[in-house]
Design an enzyme around this catalytic site. Structure first.
Site, short mmCIF file in Angstrom:
data_model
loop_
_atom_site.label_atom_id
_atom_site.label_comp_id
_atom_site.label_asym_id
_atom_site.label_seq_id
_atom_site.Cartn_x
_atom_site.Cartn_y
_atom_site.Cartn_z
N CYS A 124 1.44 -1.70 15.67
CA CYS A 124 1.47 -1.50 14.22
C CYS A 124 0.82 -2.66 13.47
CB CYS A 124 2.91 -1.34 13.76
SG CYS A 124 3.09 -1.22 11.97
N CYS B 103 -1.21 6.23 9.66
CA CYS B 103 0.03 5.57 10.11
C CYS B 103 -0.27 4.27 10.81
CB CYS B 103 0.75 6.42 11.15
SG CYS B 103 1.17 8.02 10.63
N CYS C 113 6.76 -6.93 7.35
CA CYS C 113 7.88 -6.39 8.15
C CYS C 113 8.40 -7.49 9.05
CB CYS C 113 7.37 -5.21 8.99
SG CYS C 113 8.71 -4.29 9.80
N CYS D 293 3.57 8.61 0.91
CA CYS D 293 4.12 7.71 1.93
C CYS D 293 4.35 6.36 1.25
CB CYS D 293 3.12 7.59 3.07
SG CYS D 293 3.63 6.44 4.34
N CYS E 154 6.29 -4.38 16.01
CA CYS E 154 5.92 -3.37 16.99
C CYS E 154 4.45 -3.61 17.38
CB CYS E 154 6.12 -1.98 16.41
SG CYS E 154 7.83 -1.76 15.83
N GLU F 227 0.83 -1.19 0.00
CA GLU F 227 0.00 0.00 0.00
C GLU F 227 0.87 1.26 0.00
OE1 GLU F 227 -4.21 -1.11 1.83
OE2 GLU F 227 -2.71 -0.86 3.38
#
Ligand code: SAH
Ligand code: SF4
Length: 398
Positions: free
Chosen positions: A157, A381, A150, A143, A154, A130
């Site tokens: 997230c 975010c 990943c 962005c 975290c 995305e």
């Protein structure tokens, strides 16, 4: 002779070099597939100027063709060799036989009620990422993502719940920005003084850019090249969760703005919510920030701090943050936590965020609260995630 030196005896610089080598080797394991299509045509996007010149030599053409192609690809945004009027027809045809000018393919495009736009892009091998465009009054930031998923996890997230599928190539990274520009018709590249809709890049999408350093660096260099997309390094911000050994390199080689995902003021809490902290604790992270070249009062390092209700948002933590950042050219970006399905946290209350910001402001630390954008389309975010999964390894012959 014993080649394996005991780690404890190695000077710090060698240790860092060894760590860097390990990180780069790991990135290679997750490398993207070759940038060629089913007909074996190579994608010219993502090559450096030198690589482009080498491709021309290989097909018996002069290196100056690379300069022409660069202009068409990155200044004009052309995707079709037949539209390259400075190149004679027979050469256009020859190029089209051997090469492509690729873009990530749009699977979906959504525009939020606040005008934020999000794309789900499909890469040649079917993997998806995305990308988000966040418009502002007279400018806007794209962005971009650097990995499918990943490796880090975290706690706050959404991307962190998606295993790393693979790294993106330089073409796929810069290609997100180019495809965003296609969407707004912002080609050719506006003159440097002219206002741009897509004026900034923030490397804050899916993935940890410093775990895919080579491809990210290559993509950003292309974006910064003056004869193409021509974005100043001051308009590019790279966000890291704190991959300390790669921060020095990024600073020295790219000189882009640095954003650091701090989110906690004690190692105890940061270990839990940003698990990479167990490897590179706060002291080491801040030392790397002190060393970051190019950071000054005019170009501050941004410390991102997600506001989690009752977790990291007390007055005492605000004061500790001031103490930790003492002496650093820093600003703080307070990010109200953006929830996602099943997320384990709540967003700090408005009044709490304001109080926290006021304490920082009183100490002279600029601390804007990031206005959540595109929440209605899950583009804010930490909300990005795709369905892509790493193919299960089929056990092969041993
Ligand atoms: N991997 C890099 C860049 C991508 S994340 C990094 O971690 O810095 C971009 C920013 O969004 C980071 O500061 C990240 O901590 C923050 N973020 C992640 N999840 C979030 C959420 N749910 N709400 C608000 N911010 C979040
Ligand atoms: Fe990865 Fe950044 Fe999300 Fe952490 S915050 S899981 S490093 S994308």
């Amino acid at each position: 002779m014993n080649h394996i030196a005991p780690t404890a005896d190695l000077p710090v610089a060698d240790l860092t070099e060894a760590e860097r080598a390990r990180i780069l080797a790991k990135a290679a394991i997750f490398a993207p597939p070759a940038q060629t299509d089913a007909q074996g045509r190579r994608d010219l996007v993502g090559l450096t100027r030198e690589e482009l010149a080498a491709e021309m030599l290989l097909i018996g053409e002069k290196p100056f063709r690379a300069k022409q192609l660069w202009h068409w690809i990155y200044h004009q945004g052309t995707r079709d060799f037949a539209a390259m009027s400075s190149i004679a027809k027979p050469l256009q045809a020859k190029l089209a036989e051997r090469f492509t000018i690729g873009r990530p393919e749009i699977t979906t495009e959504q525009t939020s009620t606040d005008a934020t736009r999000k794309w789900l892009f499909r890469m040649r091998d079917g993997q998806q990422v995305e990308t988000v465009y966040i418009p502002d009054d007279d400018r806007g930031a794209v962005c971009i993502s650097t990995q499918v998923g990943c490796t880090l996890s975290c706690r706050f997230c959404h991307t962190g719940t998606q295993k790393l599928v693979r790294n993106l190539s330089a073409a796929e990274i810069v290609g997100q920005f180019m495809a965003a520009r296609d969407s707004y018709g912002e080609w050719p590249t506006p003159q440097s003084e002219a206002p741009r809709l897509l004026s900034n890049i923030v490397v804050m999408g899916m993935g940890e850019p410093l775990y895919n350093y080579e491809a990210t660096a290559k993509a950003l260099r292309i974006a910064m090249d003056n004869e193409g997309i021509a974005l100043s390094r001051r308009r590019i911000t790279l966000s890291t969760s704190g991959v300390v050994p790669m921060m020095d390199r990024a600073g020295a080689e790219l000189g882009v703005n640095l954003a650091v995902s701090l989110h906690a003021v004690t190692n105890e809490l940061r270990d839990e919510i940003v698990p990479l902290n167990r490897k590179y604790p706060i002291e080491e992270l801040l030392a790397a920030c002190h060393r970051y070249p190019g950071a000054s009062n005019a170009r501050r390092i941004t410390f991102e701090y997600v506001m989690l209700d009752g977790i990291n948002d007390s007055d005492a933590e605000a004061r500790e943050l001031i103490r930790l950042l003492d002496g650093l050219p820093a600003k703080i970006n307070l990010i109200p936590f953006n929830p996602w399905p099943g997320s384990p946290y709540a967003t700090s209350k408005r009044a709490r965020i304001e109080r926290f910001a006021a304490i920082l402001n009183e100490a002279g630390l600029s601390s804007p609260v990031r206005r959540p954008r595109g929440r209605d389309i899950a583009a804010a975010c930490g909300q990005l995630k795709t369905e892509s999964e790493r193919a299960r390894r089929v056990p092969g012959p041993v």
